[in-house]
Motif scaffolding. Structure first.
Motif, PDB file in Angstrom:
ATOM      1  N   ALA A  92     -10.878  27.018  21.640  1.00  0.00           N
ATOM      2  CA  ALA A  92     -10.161  27.626  22.768  1.00  0.00           C
ATOM      3  C   ALA A  92     -10.448  29.122  22.881  1.00  0.00           C
ATOM      4  O   ALA A  92     -10.465  29.672  23.985  1.00  0.00           O
ATOM      5  CB  ALA A  92      -8.663  27.381  22.641  1.00  0.00           C
ATOM      6  N   LEU A  95     -13.153  30.023  25.340  1.00  0.00           N
ATOM      7  CA  LEU A  95     -12.976  29.608  26.724  1.00  0.00           C
ATOM      8  C   LEU A  95     -11.945  30.472  27.424  1.00  0.00           C
ATOM      9  O   LEU A  95     -11.075  31.073  26.784  1.00  0.00           O
ATOM     10  CB  LEU A  95     -12.535  28.142  26.774  1.00  0.00           C
ATOM     11  N   GLU A  97      -8.724  30.793  29.611  1.00  0.00           N
ATOM     12  CA  GLU A  97      -7.546  30.009  29.978  1.00  0.00           C
ATOM     13  C   GLU A  97      -7.516  29.825  31.490  1.00  0.00           C
ATOM     14  O   GLU A  97      -7.801  30.740  32.248  1.00  0.00           O
ATOM     15  CB  GLU A  97      -6.269  30.715  29.502  1.00  0.00           C
ATOM     16  N   TYR A 100     -10.385  25.579  31.614  1.00  0.00           N
ATOM     17  CA  TYR A 100     -10.805  24.684  30.531  1.00  0.00           C
ATOM     18  C   TYR A 100     -11.529  23.463  31.095  1.00  0.00           C
ATOM     19  O   TYR A 100     -11.139  22.926  32.132  1.00  0.00           O
ATOM     20  CB  TYR A 100      -9.601  24.193  29.722  1.00  0.00           C
TER      21      TYR A 100
END
Length: 126
Positions: A92, A95, A97, A100
Protein backbone atom coordinates in the motif's frame (compact mmCIF):
# COMPACT_ATOMS: atom_id res chain seq x y z
CA UNK A 1 0.76 -5.31 -32.07
CA UNK A 2 2.69 -6.58 -29.05
CA UNK A 3 5.68 -4.63 -27.75
CA UNK A 4 8.04 -6.43 -25.38
CA UNK A 5 9.07 -4.24 -22.44
CA UNK A 6 12.41 -4.96 -20.83
CA UNK A 7 14.69 -3.13 -18.42
CA UNK A 8 17.99 -3.88 -16.70
CA UNK A 9 16.51 -2.23 -13.58
CA UNK A 10 14.42 -5.35 -12.92
CA UNK A 11 15.55 -8.98 -12.85
CA UNK A 12 15.96 -10.71 -16.19
CA UNK A 13 13.40 -13.41 -16.94
CA UNK A 14 14.40 -16.80 -15.52
CA UNK A 15 12.43 -18.70 -18.14
CA UNK A 16 10.80 -18.39 -21.55
CA UNK A 17 8.82 -15.20 -20.86
CA UNK A 18 9.13 -11.42 -21.09
CA UNK A 19 9.29 -9.00 -18.17
CA UNK A 20 6.20 -7.38 -19.68
CA UNK A 21 4.18 -7.04 -22.87
CA UNK A 22 2.41 -3.86 -24.01
CA UNK A 23 -0.66 -4.42 -26.21
CA UNK A 24 -3.06 -1.61 -27.19
CA UNK A 25 -2.07 0.52 -24.20
CA UNK A 26 -2.37 -2.37 -21.72
CA UNK A 27 0.80 -3.53 -19.95
CA UNK A 28 0.92 -7.13 -18.71
CA UNK A 29 3.77 -7.52 -16.20
CA UNK A 30 5.04 -11.00 -15.40
CA UNK A 31 5.19 -12.04 -11.77
CA UNK A 32 8.13 -10.46 -10.00
CA UNK A 33 10.04 -12.13 -7.21
CA UNK A 34 12.50 -10.44 -4.80
CA UNK A 35 15.66 -10.58 -6.87
CA UNK A 36 17.89 -7.52 -6.66
CA UNK A 37 18.65 -6.75 -10.33
CA UNK A 38 22.03 -5.20 -9.43
CA UNK A 39 23.36 -8.29 -7.65
CA UNK A 40 21.16 -11.04 -9.07
CA UNK A 41 20.63 -12.27 -5.51
CA UNK A 42 17.44 -12.82 -3.56
CA UNK A 43 16.64 -10.57 -0.62
CA UNK A 44 15.28 -12.33 2.45
CA UNK A 45 12.38 -11.73 4.82
CA UNK A 46 8.86 -10.69 3.85
CA UNK A 47 9.47 -6.95 4.40
CA UNK A 48 12.63 -6.76 2.28
CA UNK A 49 11.11 -9.14 -0.26
CA UNK A 50 7.96 -7.04 -0.70
CA UNK A 51 9.97 -3.82 -1.10
CA UNK A 52 12.20 -5.47 -3.73
CA UNK A 53 9.24 -6.86 -5.67
CA UNK A 54 7.57 -3.44 -5.70
CA UNK A 55 10.84 -1.79 -6.85
CA UNK A 56 11.10 -4.35 -9.65
CA UNK A 57 7.52 -3.66 -10.71
CA UNK A 58 8.13 0.11 -10.58
CA UNK A 59 11.16 -0.28 -12.87
CA UNK A 60 9.12 -2.20 -15.44
CA UNK A 61 6.28 0.31 -15.27
CA UNK A 62 8.80 3.14 -15.77
CA UNK A 63 10.30 1.35 -18.79
CA UNK A 64 6.80 1.40 -20.31
CA UNK A 65 6.27 5.09 -19.44
CA UNK A 66 3.88 4.33 -16.59
CA UNK A 67 3.66 4.46 -12.79
CA UNK A 68 1.68 2.63 -10.13
CA UNK A 69 -1.17 5.08 -10.88
CA UNK A 70 -1.65 3.21 -14.18
CA UNK A 71 -2.07 -0.19 -12.50
CA UNK A 72 -5.60 -1.58 -12.78
CA UNK A 73 -5.11 -5.17 -11.53
CA UNK A 74 -2.68 -6.91 -9.20
CA UNK A 75 -2.22 -10.59 -8.39
CA UNK A 76 -0.32 -11.39 -5.19
CA UNK A 77 0.96 -14.84 -4.33
CA UNK A 78 2.14 -15.55 -0.77
CA UNK A 79 3.79 -18.67 0.59
CA UNK A 80 2.02 -17.96 3.90
CA UNK A 81 -1.01 -15.82 4.72
CA UNK A 82 0.75 -15.14 8.03
CA UNK A 83 2.78 -12.61 6.00
CA UNK A 84 -0.31 -10.82 4.66
CA UNK A 85 -0.39 -7.84 7.07
CA UNK A 86 3.30 -6.97 6.60
CA UNK A 87 3.15 -7.41 2.83
CA UNK A 88 -0.09 -5.43 2.56
CA UNK A 89 1.28 -2.44 4.50
CA UNK A 90 4.39 -2.24 2.31
CA UNK A 91 2.41 -2.83 -0.91
CA UNK A 92 0.00 0.00 0.00
CA UNK A 93 2.90 2.40 0.69
CA UNK A 94 3.78 2.33 -3.05
CA UNK A 95 0.25 3.17 -4.17
CA UNK A 96 -1.79 6.34 -4.07
CA UNK A 97 -4.83 6.15 -1.83
CA UNK A 98 -7.98 6.51 -3.87
CA UNK A 99 -6.53 4.88 -6.98
CA UNK A 100 -5.89 1.36 -5.72
CA UNK A 101 -6.06 -1.38 -8.37
CA UNK A 102 -8.35 -4.40 -8.24
CA UNK A 103 -6.54 -7.30 -6.57
CA UNK A 104 -6.51 -10.82 -5.30
CA UNK A 105 -4.11 -12.35 -2.81
CA UNK A 106 -3.72 -16.10 -2.56
CA UNK A 107 -1.58 -18.48 -0.57
CA UNK A 108 0.34 -20.98 -2.68
CA UNK A 109 2.31 -24.11 -1.84
CA UNK A 110 5.57 -22.92 -3.38
CA UNK A 111 6.97 -20.03 -5.43
CA UNK A 112 9.98 -19.83 -7.75
CA UNK A 113 13.29 -20.00 -5.85
CA UNK A 114 11.22 -20.68 -2.71
CA UNK A 115 10.53 -16.96 -2.12
CA UNK A 116 7.75 -15.70 0.15
CA UNK A 117 6.01 -13.35 -2.30
CA UNK A 118 5.42 -12.89 -6.03
CA UNK A 119 3.37 -10.08 -7.56
CA UNK A 120 2.16 -9.51 -11.13
CA UNK A 121 0.33 -6.45 -12.46
CA UNK A 122 -1.75 -5.20 -15.35
CA UNK A 123 -1.55 -1.47 -16.12
CA UNK A 124 -3.31 0.75 -18.64
CA UNK A 125 -1.84 3.76 -20.41
CA UNK A 126 -4.67 6.15 -21.17
Amino acid sequence: MKEIISTENAPAAIGPYSQANLVNGVLYISGQIPIDPQTGKLVDGIEKETHQVMKNLAAILEAAGMTFKNVVKTSIFLKSMDDFAQMNEIYASYLEEGSYPARETVQVACLPKNVNVEISMIAHKA
